[in-house]
Every structure is written in structure tokens, then in C-alpha cells.
Motif scaffolding. Sequence first.
Motif, PDB file in Angstrom:
ATOM      1  N   TYR A 163     -26.710  13.009  -9.782  1.00 50.54           N
ATOM      2  CA  TYR A 163     -28.130  13.283  -9.526  1.00 50.54           C
ATOM      3  C   TYR A 163     -28.862  13.481 -10.854  1.00 50.54           C
ATOM      4  O   TYR A 163     -29.928  12.909 -11.076  1.00 50.54           O
ATOM      5  CB  TYR A 163     -28.276  14.534  -8.645  1.00 50.54           C
ATOM      6  CG  TYR A 163     -29.710  14.941  -8.435  1.00 50.54           C
ATOM      7  CD1 TYR A 163     -30.415  14.477  -7.336  1.00 50.54           C
ATOM      8  CD2 TYR A 163     -30.370  15.780  -9.331  1.00 50.54           C
ATOM      9  CE1 TYR A 163     -31.739  14.832  -7.138  1.00 50.54           C
ATOM     10  CE2 TYR A 163     -31.688  16.137  -9.146  1.00 50.54           C
ATOM     11  CZ  TYR A 163     -32.372  15.667  -8.045  1.00 50.54           C
ATOM     12  OH  TYR A 163     -33.681  16.015  -7.856  1.00 50.54           O
ATOM     13  N   ARG A 170     -26.923  20.956  -9.432  1.00 47.37           N
ATOM     14  CA  ARG A 170     -27.043  19.580  -8.945  1.00 47.37           C
ATOM     15  C   ARG A 170     -25.844  18.761  -9.411  1.00 47.37           C
ATOM     16  O   ARG A 170     -25.244  19.039 -10.443  1.00 47.37           O
ATOM     17  CB  ARG A 170     -28.333  18.919  -9.451  1.00 47.37           C
ATOM     18  CG  ARG A 170     -29.618  19.559  -8.991  1.00 47.37           C
ATOM     19  CD  ARG A 170     -29.741  19.716  -7.489  1.00 47.37           C
ATOM     20  NE  ARG A 170     -29.746  18.499  -6.754  1.00 47.37           N
ATOM     21  CZ  ARG A 170     -30.684  18.119  -5.907  1.00 47.37           C
ATOM     22  NH1 ARG A 170     -31.735  18.872  -5.707  1.00 47.37           N
ATOM     23  NH2 ARG A 170     -30.564  16.998  -5.257  1.00 47.37           N
ATOM     24  N   HIS A 171     -25.529  17.742  -8.662  1.00 45.72           N
ATOM     25  CA  HIS A 171     -24.413  16.856  -8.983  1.00 45.72           C
ATOM     26  C   HIS A 171     -24.710  16.105 -10.275  1.00 45.72           C
ATOM     27  O   HIS A 171     -25.866  15.740 -10.534  1.00 45.72           O
ATOM     28  CB  HIS A 171     -24.231  15.866  -7.830  1.00 45.72           C
ATOM     29  CG  HIS A 171     -22.938  15.142  -7.867  1.00 45.72           C
ATOM     30  ND1 HIS A 171     -22.712  14.083  -8.714  1.00 45.72           N
ATOM     31  CD2 HIS A 171     -21.793  15.343  -7.178  1.00 45.72           C
ATOM     32  CE1 HIS A 171     -21.487  13.644  -8.542  1.00 45.72           C
ATOM     33  NE2 HIS A 171     -20.896  14.394  -7.618  1.00 45.72           N
ATOM     34  N   GLU A 217     -26.350  10.075  -4.743  1.00 45.99           N
ATOM     35  CA  GLU A 217     -26.822  11.158  -5.609  1.00 45.99           C
ATOM     36  C   GLU A 217     -27.664  10.618  -6.764  1.00 45.99           C
ATOM     37  O   GLU A 217     -28.717  11.166  -7.087  1.00 45.99           O
ATOM     38  CB  GLU A 217     -25.636  11.962  -6.159  1.00 45.99           C
ATOM     39  CG  GLU A 217     -24.961  12.840  -5.140  1.00 45.99           C
ATOM     40  CD  GLU A 217     -25.833  13.982  -4.654  1.00 45.99           C
ATOM     41  OE1 GLU A 217     -26.670  14.504  -5.417  1.00 45.99           O
ATOM     42  OE2 GLU A 217     -25.668  14.355  -3.476  1.00 45.99           O
ATOM     43  N   HIS A 224     -27.671   9.501   1.634  1.00 40.87           N
ATOM     44  CA  HIS A 224     -26.286   9.184   1.995  1.00 40.87           C
ATOM     45  C   HIS A 224     -26.217   8.222   3.177  1.00 40.87           C
ATOM     46  O   HIS A 224     -25.209   7.541   3.355  1.00 40.87           O
ATOM     47  CB  HIS A 224     -25.500  10.467   2.256  1.00 40.87           C
ATOM     48  CG  HIS A 224     -25.313  11.274   1.003  1.00 40.87           C
ATOM     49  ND1 HIS A 224     -24.286  11.052   0.128  1.00 40.87           N
ATOM     50  CD2 HIS A 224     -26.046  12.280   0.463  1.00 40.87           C
ATOM     51  CE1 HIS A 224     -24.380  11.889  -0.892  1.00 40.87           C
ATOM     52  NE2 HIS A 224     -25.442  12.635  -0.715  1.00 40.87           N
TER      53      HIS A 224
END
Length: 80
Positions: free
Chosen positions: A41, A37-38, A17, A7
Motif C-alpha cells: 500500500y 499500512r501494508h 494493496e 481485493h
Amino acid sequence: MSEIDWHAIYPNPLDAECCHGYYDGRRPDSPEPSSNRHPAYIHGFRNGRDDAGITRRHETAQQRREAWAMIVAMCSEDAR
């Protein structure tokens, strides 16, 4: 080696991500991401796995672009 602050490198949280996932996906010792997890990602992780030759998904470039567009549309507000 210390953990990379994605970030700090990428001001857009979705890009951060995705790049973090891509980096982890290229490492054969990284475990598959779970639902905690996002989505960005996971998208990056899968692309990293494919680029490293660890896995091979059968998606076209257009399908991957559409998947990314959906992640952006769904998660842009969450990323702010």
C-alpha cells in the motif's frame, strides 16, 4: 460514494494493496500512510503521489522495481 473493494478487483492481495495505495496517493486529501499500512500500500501510495505531482521522490525506475521485488519477496507468504 462507497468504498472500493480492491481485493474483489485484484485477485493478488499485493496488487490490491498497491492499487489501493496508488488510488489514495493521487488524492491530495489522503493522509500519509503510517506503519500500520501494508508495505505494498505504501509503495503504491508513494507512486500515486509522485504521478499526481504532489511529491517528487528521487528514485530511478530500477530502484522502484527493486523495492517492489523486495516487497513481493518479503510479503508473498503473508498475502496468501
